[in-house]
Design a protein around this motif. Structure first.
Motif, PDB file in Angstrom:
ATOM      1  N   PRO A   1      66.929  -4.677 -29.168  1.00 43.37           N
ATOM      2  CA  PRO A   1      67.321  -4.660 -27.751  1.00 43.37           C
ATOM      3  C   PRO A   1      66.788  -5.859 -26.971  1.00 43.37           C
ATOM      4  O   PRO A   1      67.510  -6.438 -26.145  1.00 43.37           O
ATOM      5  CB  PRO A   1      66.717  -3.341 -27.241  1.00 43.37           C
ATOM      6  CG  PRO A   1      66.644  -2.478 -28.459  1.00 43.37           C
ATOM      7  CD  PRO A   1      66.289  -3.415 -29.576  1.00 43.37           C
ATOM      8  N   LEU A   2      65.553  -6.248 -27.231  1.00 44.64           N
ATOM      9  CA  LEU A   2      64.992  -7.411 -26.548  1.00 44.64           C
ATOM     10  C   LEU A   2      65.683  -8.689 -26.999  1.00 44.64           C
ATOM     11  O   LEU A   2      65.998  -9.560 -26.171  1.00 44.64           O
ATOM     12  CB  LEU A   2      63.488  -7.505 -26.830  1.00 44.64           C
ATOM     13  CG  LEU A   2      62.778  -8.761 -26.269  1.00 44.64           C
ATOM     14  CD1 LEU A   2      62.899  -8.812 -24.752  1.00 44.64           C
ATOM     15  CD2 LEU A   2      61.321  -8.782 -26.715  1.00 44.64           C
ATOM     16  N   VAL A   3      65.954  -8.806 -28.291  1.00 40.06           N
ATOM     17  CA  VAL A   3      66.635  -9.999 -28.809  1.00 40.06           C
ATOM     18  C   VAL A   3      67.998 -10.158 -28.153  1.00 40.06           C
ATOM     19  O   VAL A   3      68.393 -11.254 -27.738  1.00 40.06           O
ATOM     20  CB  VAL A   3      66.774  -9.909 -30.343  1.00 40.06           C
ATOM     21  CG1 VAL A   3      67.726 -10.979 -30.867  1.00 40.06           C
ATOM     22  CG2 VAL A   3      65.410 -10.053 -31.007  1.00 40.06           C
ATOM     23  N   GLY A   4      68.753  -9.063 -28.043  1.00 41.39           N
ATOM     24  CA  GLY A   4      70.068  -9.137 -27.437  1.00 41.39           C
ATOM     25  C   GLY A   4      70.019  -9.611 -25.998  1.00 41.39           C
ATOM     26  O   GLY A   4      70.837 -10.444 -25.576  1.00 41.39           O
ATOM     27  N   ARG A   5      69.077  -9.101 -25.235  1.00 40.04           N
ATOM     28  CA  ARG A   5      68.953  -9.528 -23.834  1.00 40.04           C
ATOM     29  C   ARG A   5      68.548 -10.998 -23.731  1.00 40.04           C
ATOM     30  O   ARG A   5      69.041 -11.733 -22.860  1.00 40.04           O
ATOM     31  CB  ARG A   5      67.932  -8.641 -23.117  1.00 40.04           C
ATOM     32  CG  ARG A   5      68.410  -7.209 -22.918  1.00 40.04           C
ATOM     33  CD  ARG A   5      67.390  -6.369 -22.165  1.00 40.04           C
ATOM     34  NE  ARG A   5      67.840  -4.997 -22.010  1.00 40.04           N
ATOM     35  CZ  ARG A   5      68.631  -4.561 -21.033  1.00 40.04           C
ATOM     36  NH1 ARG A   5      69.054  -5.432 -20.106  1.00 40.04           N
ATOM     37  NH2 ARG A   5      68.999  -3.293 -20.957  1.00 40.04           N
ATOM     38  N   LEU A   6      67.671 -11.452 -24.606  1.00 38.68           N
ATOM     39  CA  LEU A   6      67.253 -12.855 -24.586  1.00 38.68           C
ATOM     40  C   LEU A   6      68.410 -13.780 -24.940  1.00 38.68           C
ATOM     41  O   LEU A   6      68.551 -14.868 -24.358  1.00 38.68           O
ATOM     42  CB  LEU A   6      66.085 -13.061 -25.549  1.00 38.68           C
ATOM     43  CG  LEU A   6      64.749 -12.431 -25.142  1.00 38.68           C
ATOM     44  CD1 LEU A   6      63.724 -12.596 -26.261  1.00 38.68           C
ATOM     45  CD2 LEU A   6      64.225 -13.050 -23.850  1.00 38.68           C
ATOM     46  N   ILE A   7      69.243 -13.367 -25.890  1.00 34.45           N
ATOM     47  CA  ILE A   7      70.400 -14.182 -26.247  1.00 34.45           C
ATOM     48  C   ILE A   7      71.377 -14.263 -25.082  1.00 34.45           C
ATOM     49  O   ILE A   7      71.925 -15.331 -24.786  1.00 34.45           O
ATOM     50  CB  ILE A   7      71.083 -13.625 -27.510  1.00 34.45           C
ATOM     51  CG1 ILE A   7      70.184 -13.843 -28.731  1.00 34.45           C
ATOM     52  CG2 ILE A   7      72.446 -14.274 -27.734  1.00 34.45           C
ATOM     53  CD1 ILE A   7      70.689 -13.182 -29.988  1.00 34.45           C
ATOM     54  N   ASP A   8      71.617 -13.132 -24.404  1.00 40.40           N
ATOM     55  CA  ASP A   8      72.496 -13.159 -23.234  1.00 40.40           C
ATOM     56  C   ASP A   8      71.962 -14.094 -22.149  1.00 40.40           C
ATOM     57  O   ASP A   8      72.727 -14.759 -21.455  1.00 40.40           O
ATOM     58  CB  ASP A   8      72.641 -11.748 -22.656  1.00 40.40           C
ATOM     59  CG  ASP A   8      73.670 -10.921 -23.399  1.00 40.40           C
ATOM     60  OD1 ASP A   8      74.487 -11.507 -24.129  1.00 40.40           O
ATOM     61  OD2 ASP A   8      73.655  -9.682 -23.255  1.00 40.40           O
ATOM     62  N   ARG A   9      70.654 -14.152 -22.013  1.00 37.63           N
ATOM     63  CA  ARG A   9      70.057 -14.934 -20.932  1.00 37.63           C
ATOM     64  C   ARG A   9      69.885 -16.404 -21.285  1.00 37.63           C
ATOM     65  O   ARG A   9      70.158 -17.284 -20.472  1.00 37.63           O
ATOM     66  CB  ARG A   9      68.715 -14.332 -20.539  1.00 37.63           C
ATOM     67  CG  ARG A   9      68.063 -15.019 -19.339  1.00 37.63           C
ATOM     68  CD  ARG A   9      66.894 -14.234 -18.825  1.00 37.63           C
ATOM     69  NE  ARG A   9      66.317 -14.863 -17.631  1.00 37.63           N
ATOM     70  CZ  ARG A   9      65.276 -14.369 -16.959  1.00 37.63           C
ATOM     71  NH1 ARG A   9      64.711 -13.233 -17.344  1.00 37.63           N
ATOM     72  NH2 ARG A   9      64.821 -14.991 -15.894  1.00 37.63           N
ATOM     73  N   TYR A  10      69.406 -16.679 -22.512  1.00 41.35           N
ATOM     74  CA  TYR A  10      69.036 -18.062 -22.866  1.00 41.35           C
ATOM     75  C   TYR A  10      69.928 -18.687 -23.935  1.00 41.35           C
ATOM     76  O   TYR A  10      69.829 -19.892 -24.177  1.00 41.35           O
ATOM     77  CB  TYR A  10      67.582 -18.100 -23.348  1.00 41.35           C
ATOM     78  CG  TYR A  10      66.593 -17.644 -22.302  1.00 41.35           C
ATOM     79  CD1 TYR A  10      66.329 -18.417 -21.179  1.00 41.35           C
ATOM     80  CD2 TYR A  10      65.926 -16.432 -22.435  1.00 41.35           C
ATOM     81  CE1 TYR A  10      65.421 -17.999 -20.213  1.00 41.35           C
ATOM     82  CE2 TYR A  10      65.007 -15.995 -21.476  1.00 41.35           C
ATOM     83  CZ  TYR A  10      64.767 -16.783 -20.370  1.00 41.35           C
ATOM     84  OH  TYR A  10      63.867 -16.364 -19.417  1.00 41.35           O
ATOM     85  N   GLY A  11      70.750 -17.912 -24.598  1.00 46.57           N
ATOM     86  CA  GLY A  11      71.607 -18.458 -25.632  1.00 46.57           C
ATOM     87  C   GLY A  11      71.036 -18.277 -27.031  1.00 46.57           C
ATOM     88  O   GLY A  11      69.894 -17.841 -27.222  1.00 46.57           O
ATOM     89  N   SER A  12      71.857 -18.645 -28.019  1.00 46.37           N
ATOM     90  CA  SER A  12      71.523 -18.397 -29.427  1.00 46.37           C
ATOM     91  C   SER A  12      70.718 -19.510 -30.086  1.00 46.37           C
ATOM     92  O   SER A  12      70.036 -19.269 -31.083  1.00 46.37           O
ATOM     93  CB  SER A  12      72.807 -18.195 -30.235  1.00 46.37           C
ATOM     94  OG  SER A  12      73.528 -17.078 -29.792  1.00 46.37           O
ATOM     95  N   GLY A  13      70.794 -20.740 -29.555  1.00 46.17           N
ATOM     96  CA  GLY A  13      70.224 -21.882 -30.255  1.00 46.17           C
ATOM     97  C   GLY A  13      68.740 -21.777 -30.530  1.00 46.17           C
ATOM     98  O   GLY A  13      68.287 -21.931 -31.674  1.00 46.17           O
ATOM     99  N   TRP A  14      67.977 -21.526 -29.474  1.00 53.69           N
ATOM    100  CA  TRP A  14      66.528 -21.480 -29.664  1.00 53.69           C
ATOM    101  C   TRP A  14      66.129 -20.293 -30.536  1.00 53.69           C
ATOM    102  O   TRP A  14      65.155 -20.352 -31.290  1.00 53.69           O
ATOM    103  CB  TRP A  14      65.815 -21.407 -28.311  1.00 53.69           C
ATOM    104  CG  TRP A  14      65.968 -20.090 -27.613  1.00 53.69           C
ATOM    105  CD1 TRP A  14      66.950 -19.722 -26.748  1.00 53.69           C
ATOM    106  CD2 TRP A  14      65.097 -18.956 -27.748  1.00 53.69           C
ATOM    107  NE1 TRP A  14      66.757 -18.418 -26.341  1.00 53.69           N
ATOM    108  CE2 TRP A  14      65.622 -17.929 -26.926  1.00 53.69           C
ATOM    109  CE3 TRP A  14      63.929 -18.705 -28.473  1.00 53.69           C
ATOM    110  CZ2 TRP A  14      65.042 -16.678 -26.816  1.00 53.69           C
ATOM    111  CZ3 TRP A  14      63.337 -17.446 -28.362  1.00 53.69           C
ATOM    112  CH2 TRP A  14      63.890 -16.462 -27.536  1.00 53.69           C
TER     113      TRP A  14
END
Length: 455
Positions: free
Chosen positions: A85-98
């Motif tokens: 759940p945290l990973v999904g929210r971080l991807i929505d906010r900052y993107g997949s690259g990092w």
């Protein structure tokens, strides 16, 4: 048609902006190339297909039971459930690259560490975090990036991603087997880990979250004239995809809205059953065939065939979704998984093993593609990472149960026959259930991506 400009582009890395401006084609294909290379060369390292090749030499070296060995896969899956759940929210906010860059570094470092272990706790402390980033961040980041950058050609792009994933999963077990045969399992872990870090860390930094972040039009179609509207494809109410003159506004479901739809829960349950069988059979198939009397090199062929069969399978399912609702195609792919699991249970020769691995691999290729496609088509792009961050743990839960259940059944009975047949029955029931996953209506208030600036 003008692209939305709701993001301050001055905050984006200069190099990435320059590449996008000078790129002679849609920058989404650059994003695709990075995600595909990760799926091909970095992500397979901590897959069960690769670990299955290490099972016999490592358990023989330390005297571990196969249930204990498979437990690391399950524990890694549990940890992935917690962080998804945290990973999904971080991807929505900052993107997949990092996310891809950081987790490729973790997977590679863990593999290098595995070359020096001598105790169970050390194996678990290194394989579990490696499996965790394989099952959650590397899966979510690559597939979400493709879904965010492609709408009209989403099915095709996801199918191509499946091609790279399948070929990578097919090649790495074979490479691992050759390294083990030539230099031992410890050197094999070291070399594979270093390779993963080389491929996965730096290129991902060129990825952007969504085309709107770079003031680009999402997935533009060729224009017949300066005034012509793009011709595109979009999901119809029954889940198939058709051409239309104008691109319909995407309906963007929030997590709360998605949770109130029947399709959300049906797709989640189906993914749990399908991937329980995928992980349970794929981890133990090499050990199963060795038990049936095949030499190690021949048994390892099954792992490669299983992975390689996902490539044509994904392309086949992608072409079918243009004419058939996705839920029906999901049911067919699930039945292929069931048939392959049954065939594996009853196979004891190289020929029948290859045929069974091909069938189950083609079905699994469908599961990967079609579930990614269904989540994006049913619920939109804006909250896709968050929604998949909640649903992926259900899939991972199935992947956690399958290997350890098969391992302990083998320890108790000395055979995989019963558990593989049980797996086949479970996925048949899931395939019948998924037929009821009708696309949710847009009765909930839909939002557009360009509403983000006002929210």
């Amino acid at each position: 048609m003008h692209a939305p400009r709701n993001i301050d582009v001055l905050r984006l890395p200069t190099l990435r902006l320059q590449l996008a401006q000078r790129c002679p084609f849609y920058y989404g294909w650059v994003v695709f190339a990075i995600a595909a290379s990760t799926s091909y060369a970095a992500r397979p390292l901590m897959s069960v297909a690769v670990l299955s090749v290490f099972m016999v030499p490592m358990t023989d070296a330390f005297g571990w039971s196969r249930g204990l060995f498979a437990g690391a896969v399950s524990l890694g899956g549990v940890c992935a459930v917690i962080i998804s759940p945290l990973v999904g929210r971080l991807i929505d906010r900052y993107g997949s690259g990092w996310m891809i860059s950081a987790t490729s570094a973790v997977a590679g470092a863990c593999a290098v560490g595995l070359s020096a272990i001598s105790h169970t706790w050390a194996f678990y402390s290194l394989y579990v975090p490696g499996r965790m980033v394989f099952a959650s961040p590397l899966e979510l980041a690559t597939s979400t990036a493709i879904s965010n950058w492609f709408i009209r050609r989403r099915s095709f792009a996801l199918a191509l991603l499946g091609v790279t994933q399948g070929t990578g999963l097919a090649l790495m077990p074979f490479v691992a087997q050759q390294l083990i045969a030539g230099w031992g399992w410890r050197s094999a872990w070291t070399l594979l880990g270093l390779f993963t870090m080389t491929v996965g860390i730096v290129p991902a930094l060129l990825m952007a979250r969504r085309p709107e972040d770079m003031s680009l039009e999402p997935d533009p179609a060729p224009r017949r004239s300066a005034q012509a509207e793009a011709v595109t494809t979009h999901p119809t109410p029954d889940g198939a995809r058709k051409s239309n003159v104008h691109l319909r506004p995407e309906h963007q479901f929030t997590l709360g809205q998605a949770l109130r739809t029947r399709a959300f829960w049906v797709l989640a349950v189906f993914s749990a059953t399908g991937f329980m069988v995928q992980a349970g059979v794929s981890l133990h198939q090499v050990g199963h065939y060795i038990r049936q009397g095949l030499p190690g090199a021949a048994a390892a062929i099954m792992a490669s065939v299983f992975a390689l069969a996902q490539v044509p399978g994904g392309l086949l399912w992608s072409s079918i979704t243009k004419r058939v609702p996705v839920r029906y195609v999901l049911a067919i792919s699930g039945l292929c998984v069931a048939l392959g699991a049954m065939g594996t249970a009853l196979s004891s020769t190289l020929l029948w093993g290859v045929l069974s691995a091909s069938v189950i691999g083609s079905g699994v290729g469908g599961l990967h593609l079609l579930l990614r496609l269904a989540w994006a088509d049913y619920y939109g792009r804006r909250h896709l990472g968050t929604i998949r961050g909640i649903t992926l743990p259900v899939q991972i839960g199935g992947q956690a149960v399958g290997p350890v259940a098969a391992g302990f059944v083998f320890d108790a009975t000395g055979s995989y026959h019963v558990v593989f047949l049980f797996f086949a029955g479970v996925v048949v029931l899931g395939s019948v259930l998924v037929l009821t996953a009708v696309p949710p209506s847009s009765a909930q208030r839909p939002v557009r991506l360009d509403d983000e600036a006002a929210s």
